[in-house]
Design an enzyme around this catalytic site. Structure first.
Site, short mmCIF file in Angstrom:
data_model
loop_
_atom_site.label_atom_id
_atom_site.label_comp_id
_atom_site.label_asym_id
_atom_site.label_seq_id
_atom_site.Cartn_x
_atom_site.Cartn_y
_atom_site.Cartn_z
N SER A 33 0.83 -1.21 0.00
CA SER A 33 0.00 0.00 0.00
C SER A 33 0.87 1.27 0.00
CB SER A 33 -0.91 -0.02 1.23
OG SER A 33 -1.69 1.14 1.27
N ASN A 81 9.43 8.23 5.09
CA ASN A 81 8.38 9.03 4.46
C ASN A 81 7.39 9.53 5.49
OD1 ASN A 81 5.40 7.95 4.01
ND2 ASN A 81 6.74 6.16 4.13
N ILE A 83 4.10 10.99 4.38
CA ILE A 83 3.14 11.46 3.37
C ILE A 83 1.88 11.99 4.07
CG2 ILE A 83 1.83 10.81 1.30
CD1 ILE A 83 4.78 10.34 0.83
N LEU A 85 -0.96 10.22 4.48
CA LEU A 85 -2.16 9.68 3.83
C LEU A 85 -2.87 10.70 2.95
CD1 LEU A 85 -3.56 7.28 6.59
CD2 LEU A 85 -2.14 6.74 4.62
N CYS A 142 -2.77 4.41 12.37
CA CYS A 142 -3.31 5.76 12.28
C CYS A 142 -3.65 6.24 13.68
CB CYS A 142 -4.61 5.78 11.49
SG CYS A 142 -4.46 5.06 9.86
N LYS A 179 -3.35 -4.85 8.96
CA LYS A 179 -1.92 -4.56 8.76
C LYS A 179 -1.32 -4.08 10.08
CE LYS A 179 1.28 -2.24 5.67
NZ LYS A 179 1.39 -1.49 4.41
N GLY A 259 11.05 -4.40 2.91
CA GLY A 259 12.39 -4.53 2.33
C GLY A 259 12.57 -5.62 1.31
N GLY A 280 7.20 -2.81 -1.71
CA GLY A 280 6.87 -1.39 -1.55
C GLY A 280 7.93 -0.48 -2.11
N THR A 281 8.91 -0.13 -1.29
CA THR A 281 9.93 0.84 -1.64
C THR A 281 10.64 0.50 -2.96
OG1 THR A 281 10.21 1.34 0.69
CG2 THR A 281 12.01 2.00 -0.76
C1 LIG Z 1 5.95 6.35 0.31
C2 LIG Z 1 5.24 5.29 1.12
C3 LIG Z 1 3.87 5.41 1.33
C4 LIG Z 1 3.20 4.43 2.08
N1 LIG Z 1 1.85 4.54 2.25
C5 LIG Z 1 1.18 3.55 2.92
C6 LIG Z 1 -0.24 3.59 3.03
O1 LIG Z 1 -0.92 4.47 2.49
N2 LIG Z 1 -0.83 2.61 3.76
C7 LIG Z 1 -0.14 1.58 4.34
O2 LIG Z 1 -0.74 0.71 4.96
N3 LIG Z 1 1.21 1.51 4.22
C8 LIG Z 1 1.86 2.47 3.53
N4 LIG Z 1 3.22 2.38 3.38
C9 LIG Z 1 3.95 1.23 3.97
C10 LIG Z 1 4.18 0.11 2.94
O3 LIG Z 1 2.96 -0.41 2.46
C11 LIG Z 1 5.02 -1.03 3.56
O4 LIG Z 1 4.32 -1.58 4.64
C12 LIG Z 1 6.38 -0.55 4.05
O5 LIG Z 1 6.91 0.45 3.20
C13 LIG Z 1 7.41 -1.67 4.16
O6 LIG Z 1 7.62 -2.28 2.91
P1 LIG Z 1 8.85 -1.89 1.92
O7 LIG Z 1 10.09 -1.90 2.75
O8 LIG Z 1 8.81 -2.93 0.85
O9 LIG Z 1 8.55 -0.52 1.40
C14 LIG Z 1 3.92 3.34 2.64
C15 LIG Z 1 5.30 3.24 2.41
C16 LIG Z 1 5.97 4.19 1.66
C17 LIG Z 1 7.44 4.03 1.43
#
Ligand SMILES: Cc1cc2nc3c(=O)[nH]c(=O)nc-3n(C[C@H](O)[C@H](O)[C@H](O)COP(=O)(O)O)c2cc1C
Length: 327
Positions: A33, A81, A83, A85, A142, A179, A259, A280-281
């Site tokens: 997400s 980050n 952001i 939401l 949240c 989550k 990751g 994600g990233t």
């Molecule tokens: C820019 C950004 C925005 C994200 N926005 C959300 C979000 O709207 N809702 C959510 O549940 N997680 C959000 N996440 C978390 C990711 O879904 C994920 O759980 C987290 O980044 C770890 O995974 P990764 O290391 O592969 O990025 C966000 C992560 C990033 C980097």
């Protein structure tokens, strides 16, 4: 399937399809997400119908402009980050984003986020009444405006109430995934509370809270001061969380996230107990990652003689077998 004297690694055909809380996915690799908006951005790079699922950016009831800028900063092997939401709100999402995903044949996992139980309930009802939703993911990282801004995911009681509010509005055939946040001392009581509240599976983990300071401005680098840390830097943290939850509740479907960059990273999560993973990233610099990681996982499984991702889920928990790695 493990390799025996009658089979060679060349014979191993891997079927990547998995069952996740009753939903059939063509591969166990989905987007995380917030990292691919509502999927449209991925379309030039891959077929959204061919990846495991598209998990949409968490949508809230009303449109939001998000937090102060800057909103992203690079860190060693990771990213912070804040952001906040940012998004168009549920009306716009249901009118444009969801129909696009459904028309493309993607499995749409809709992530929702609320600031109160009433908001979670309303979002659950609205999304639950929409055709084409494969699953609902409840982002509980949240602040709860009705509880001094404490994050739902950090309190088993409030986490359970948020999930229960959503579950009531979502039809039984549509799985609800909760989550979890790693920012707790013990994840297991939170996992137990959300399952008790009706979650069908768990997404493990959201980002972990971090802070970076800009040594030129002498101020926090992010406009929102703190931010969520993601990327390879958090993978061992995420794998540990998946491991602990799987150990406590081995039959619960878990989606591992944190990751993942390669098929080997995905395999690590499956071995810890996840049935699927999210990327994600990595998607920010490789938008084809949901497809690429799945194909790399296929090769990793074949190289070890396994024909299905399901064959390796939780395998690392087994004691080493005398005389063979796969025992
Ligand atoms: C820019 C950004 C925005 C994200 N926005 C959300 C979000 O709207 N809702 C959510 O549940 N997680 C959000 N996440 C978390 C990711 O879904 C994920 O759980 C987290 O980044 C770890 O995974 P990764 O290391 O592969 O990025 C966000 C992560 C990033 C980097």
């Amino acid at each position: 399937m493990a390799v025996t004297s009658e089979t060679s690694l060349d014979d191993v055909v891997v079927d990547l399809a998995v069952d996740l809380a009753g939903v059939r996915l063509p591969t166990p690799v989905m987007t995380a997400s917030g990292c691919a908006a509502a999927g449209r951005e991925l379309a030039p790079f891959l077929d959204v119908a061919a990846i495991g699922a598209v998990v949409t950016k968490s949508v809230m009831l009303d449109p939001r402009s998000g937090r102060a800028t800057p909103r992203m900063v690079e860190t060693p092997s990771g990213m912070l980050n804040s952001i906040g939401l940012q998004g168009p709100g549920i009306d716009s999402f249901l009118a444009t984003d969801l129909p696009w995903l459904v028309s493309r044949g993607a499995r749409a996992v809709v992530s929702i986020a609320g600031g109160s139980l009433g908001e979670y309930a309303e979002l659950g009802r609205r999304v639950g009444a929409s055709p084409g939703v494969a699953a609902v993911e409840v982002n509980i990282s949240c602040p709860n405006v009705e509880d001094r801004g404490l994050v739902f995911a950090c309190d088993p009681f409030q986490a359970g109430r948020a999930v229960s509010a959503v579950r009531r509005g979502v039809p039984r055939g549509v799985p609800v995934l909760a989550k979890l946040s790693p920012d707790v001392t013990d994840l297991v009581p939170v996992a137990e509370a959300v399952l008790e509240a009706g979650a069908d599976g768990l997404t493990v983990i959201n980002t972990t809270l971090g802070l970076a300071i800009d040594t030129d401005t002498l101020r926090p680098a992010l406009g929102g001061t703190t931010g969520g840390l993601s990327g390879p830097a958090i993978r061992p943290l995420a794998v540990r969380c998946v491991w602990q939850v799987h150990q406590a509740m081995p039959d619960v479907p878990i989606i591992g996230v944190g990751g993942v960059r390669t098929g080997r990273d995905a395999l690590e999560f499956l071995l810890a107990g996840a049935s699927a993973v999210q990327v994600g990233t990595v998607v920010f610099h490789d938008p084809s990652a949901p497809h690429r990681v799945a194909e790399e996982l296929r090769a990793e499984l074949a190289a070890r003689g396994f024909s299905s991702p399901a064959d390796v889920v939780g395998l690392a928990h087994r004691p080493p077998a005398p005389g063979g790695a796969h025992g």
